[in-house]
Design a protein around this motif. Structure first.
Motif, mmCIF file in Angstrom:
data_model
loop_
_atom_site.group_PDB
_atom_site.id
_atom_site.type_symbol
_atom_site.label_atom_id
_atom_site.label_comp_id
_atom_site.label_asym_id
_atom_site.label_seq_id
_atom_site.Cartn_x
_atom_site.Cartn_y
_atom_site.Cartn_z
ATOM 1 N N GLY A 246 16.962 -0.294 -30.669
ATOM 2 C CA GLY A 246 17.185 -0.634 -32.071
ATOM 3 C C GLY A 246 15.896 -0.962 -32.826
ATOM 4 N N TRP A 247 14.785 -1.129 -32.088
ATOM 5 C CA TRP A 247 13.508 -1.525 -32.703
ATOM 6 C C TRP A 247 12.397 -0.524 -32.409
ATOM 7 N N ILE A 248 11.475 -0.437 -33.354
ATOM 8 C CA ILE A 248 10.321 0.434 -33.156
ATOM 9 C C ILE A 248 9.050 -0.331 -33.501
ATOM 10 N N GLU A 249 8.076 -0.298 -32.569
ATOM 11 C CA GLU A 249 6.807 -0.975 -32.814
ATOM 12 C C GLU A 249 5.963 -0.086 -33.727
ATOM 13 N N ILE A 250 5.500 -0.625 -34.862
ATOM 14 C CA ILE A 250 4.711 0.263 -35.715
ATOM 15 C C ILE A 250 3.275 -0.171 -36.011
ATOM 16 N N LEU A 251 2.955 -1.433 -35.802
ATOM 17 C CA LEU A 251 1.554 -1.783 -36.073
ATOM 18 C C LEU A 251 1.107 -3.068 -35.388
ATOM 19 N N GLY A 252 -0.228 -3.208 -35.332
ATOM 20 C CA GLY A 252 -0.853 -4.443 -34.862
ATOM 21 C C GLY A 252 -1.447 -5.156 -36.067
ATOM 22 N N ALA A 253 -1.486 -6.480 -36.017
ATOM 23 C CA ALA A 253 -1.978 -7.219 -37.180
ATOM 24 C C ALA A 253 -2.415 -8.616 -36.768
ATOM 25 N N GLY A 254 -2.981 -9.332 -37.699
ATOM 26 C CA GLY A 254 -3.343 -10.720 -37.424
ATOM 27 C C GLY A 254 -4.208 -11.296 -38.527
ATOM 28 N N MET A 255 -4.470 -12.602 -38.419
ATOM 29 C CA MET A 255 -5.377 -13.253 -39.363
ATOM 30 C C MET A 255 -6.801 -12.957 -38.916
ATOM 31 N N VAL A 256 -7.634 -12.517 -39.843
ATOM 32 C CA VAL A 256 -9.013 -12.142 -39.480
ATOM 33 C C VAL A 256 -9.695 -13.340 -38.784
ATOM 34 N N HIS A 257 -10.252 -13.074 -37.611
ATOM 35 C CA HIS A 257 -10.889 -14.126 -36.812
ATOM 36 C C HIS A 257 -12.073 -14.726 -37.577
ATOM 37 N N PRO A 258 -12.194 -16.069 -37.570
ATOM 38 C CA PRO A 258 -13.304 -16.698 -38.296
ATOM 39 C C PRO A 258 -14.672 -16.144 -37.881
ATOM 40 N N ASN A 259 -14.811 -15.776 -36.605
ATOM 41 C CA ASN A 259 -16.089 -15.191 -36.159
ATOM 42 C C ASN A 259 -16.398 -13.897 -36.909
ATOM 43 N N VAL A 260 -15.363 -13.094 -37.175
ATOM 44 C CA VAL A 260 -15.562 -11.817 -37.880
ATOM 45 C C VAL A 260 -15.966 -12.097 -39.330
ATOM 46 N N LEU A 261 -15.272 -13.029 -39.968
ATOM 47 C CA LEU A 261 -15.631 -13.395 -41.351
ATOM 48 C C LEU A 261 -17.084 -13.877 -41.385
ATOM 49 N N ALA A 262 -17.437 -14.730 -40.419
ATOM 50 C CA ALA A 262 -18.797 -15.278 -40.381
ATOM 51 C C ALA A 262 -19.817 -14.167 -40.153
ATOM 52 N N ASN A 263 -19.494 -13.200 -39.274
ATOM 53 C CA ASN A 263 -20.402 -12.063 -39.031
ATOM 54 C C ASN A 263 -20.688 -11.281 -40.314
#
Ligand code: PHE
Length: 332
Positions: free
Chosen positions: A271-288
Motif C-alpha cells: 500500500g506504500w511506496i518510498e519516493i524520497l530521502g530528506a532531512g534538516m540540513v546538518h549544521p556542519n553543512v551550513l557552516a561549511n
C-alpha cells in the motif's frame, strides 16, 4: 550541298552535332561560304544566278537548322518532364513524429509543482569535486560511499557525482538565504545494470534555507508535493533514516497511487511506496557554506526520477528508459 546537308541535319541527335553541321556549311570556312567567295571567278552573266541560288540554299539550310534546333529542345523538355513526373495519386509517407520521453514528462511535472511553491530550477556539474560530493556534505574520510567500488573517480579529487546533493553546497556558496531551489540531473554509481539499477540515473535535489525553517516545513512541503503529483487523496509518512548531511533524516513514503493504498503488484502489496530521502540540513553543512547556524536552518530532499517515472507508468525494467526504442517511447 543542300540535299547533303539536309540528310545530315535529319540525322542529328543533339544540339552540339547540329552546331557542328552549321559550322561545316555556313561557318566562316564553311562549304557554302567558300562557294560564295569563289563567285569572283564567274562570268558577269553567271554571277547573279549562282549568287541567288547560293543565297537561297543558305537560307534553306538556316531554316532547317533552326527548325531542328527547336525540335531538339522540345524533345529534351519532354524527356525531362517524363523523368521528373510526380504521381500525385500515390499514397504519401507519414512523417514519424517523436514525443517527449516519459522521464522528461515527469520531470516537467515535478518542476512545475515546485515552481508553483516558489522554487527555482538550477543545475550543477556532472563531473564534480570530491569536496562537494562528499567532504562538504559531512561524509567522514572513511564513509563507504567514497569507495572506488561505488564511485567513478576521474582523479583523486574529481569524480562523477553520485548524488545531486553537492548542489546544496554549491547553491549556498553562491546565494544568501532565503533559498528555495530544486536541482535535477544525472548521477553516477558503479552499479551493474539490471531491471532496477543503472550506472547512470537521475535525481532531483531540493533545498530550502531561511530563518525559522523546521521539520514541519519539510513535511508540509513534501506532503503537498506528493498530493500534487499523485492526487489529493495521497497520504505520506516519514520514517527515520540516516544521511551524513541531514539531521534528523527521514525517508518519505506515499500511499500507492495505483491501488490507493489497498495493496497491489506495484507497491508489492504494502500500500506504500518510498519516493524520497530528506532531512534538516546538518549544521556542519551550513557552516561549511558560511551560513550562520544561529540564524538560519534548512531542509533538503532528494528523489530518484527514474524510479518515480517507472512507478507512475508501471514500467518494469529501467533499461527500457535508456534504449530509446520508439515502440516503447510511443506509449507515453
Ligand atoms: N542524496 C541522497 C541520496 O542519494 C538523497 C537525499 C538528498 C537525502 C537530500 C537527504 C537530503 O540518496
Amino acid at each position: 550541298i543542300k540535299s547533303e546537308s539536309i540528310v545530315e541535319i535529319d540525322n542529328v541527335e543533339n544540339a552540339q552535332q547540329l552546331e557542328e553541321i552549321r559550322i561545316k556549311y555556313l561557318g566562316k570556312k564553311g562549304e557554302l561560304t567558300q562557294l560564295l567567295r569563289g563567285m569572283g571567278q564567274l562570268s558577269p552573266e553567271e554571277r547573279p544566278l549562282i549568287g541567288q541560288l547560293a543565297n537561297e540554299v543558305r537560307d534553306q539550310i538556316n531554316d532547317k537548322i533552326e527548325e531542328t534546333a527547336y525540335c531538339l529542345k522540345r524533345k529534351d523538355l519532354e524527356k525531362r518532364l517524363r523523368s521528373e513526373f510526380i504521381d500525385v495519386t500515390m499514397p504519401g509517407k507519414k512523417k514519424q513524429l517523436g514525443n517527449r520521453h516519459p522521464m522528461t514528462k515527469v520531470l516537467n511535472e515535478i518542476e512545475d509543482i515546485f515552481i508553483g511553491m516558489g522554487f527555482t530550477v538550477v543545475e550543477g556539474p556532472e563531473i564534480e569535486k570530491a569536496y562537494y560530493n562528499f567532504d562538504a556534505l559531512n561524509h567522514s574520510k572513511y564513509h563507504p560511499a567514497r569507495d572506488m567500488q561505488d564511485t567513478f573517480y576521474i582523479t583523486e579529487e574529481l569524480l562523477l557525482r553520485t548524488q545531486t546533493s553537492p548542489n546544496q553546497v554549491r547553491t549556498m556558496e553562491k546565494q544568501k538565504p532565503p533559498i528555495r531551489v530544486i536541482v535535477p540531473g544525472r548521477v553516477y554509481r558503479a552499479d551493474e545494470i539490471d531491471a532496477t539499477h543503472s550506472p547512470m540515473f537521475h535525481q532531483i535535489e531540493g533545498l530550502v534555507v531561511d530563518k525559522g525553517i523546521t521539520m514541519a516545513n519539510l513535511k508540509g512541503t513534501l506532503d503537498i508535493f506528493a498530493k500534487k503529483l499523485y492526487g489529493e487523496k495521497t497520504q505520506t509518512k516519514f520514517r527515520p533514516h540516516h544521511f551524513p548531511f541531514t539531521e534528523p533524516s527521514a525517508e518519505m513514503d506515499c500511499t500507492c497511487s495505483a491501488c490507493g493504498g489497498t495493496g497491489c503488484r506495484i507497491c508489492k502489496y504494502t500500500g506504500w511506496i518510498e519516493i524520497l530521502g530528506a532531512g534538516m540540513v546538518h549544521p556542519n553543512v551550513l557552516a561549511n557554506c558560511g551560513i550562520d547556524t544561529e540564524v538560519y536552518s534548512g531542509f533538503a530532499f532528494g528523489m530518484g526520477l527514474d524510479r518515480i517515472t517507472m512507478l507512475k507508468y508501471d514500467i518494469s525494467d529501467l533499461r527500457l528508459m535508456f534504449e530509446n526504442d520508439k515502440r516503447f517511447l510511443d506509449q507515453f
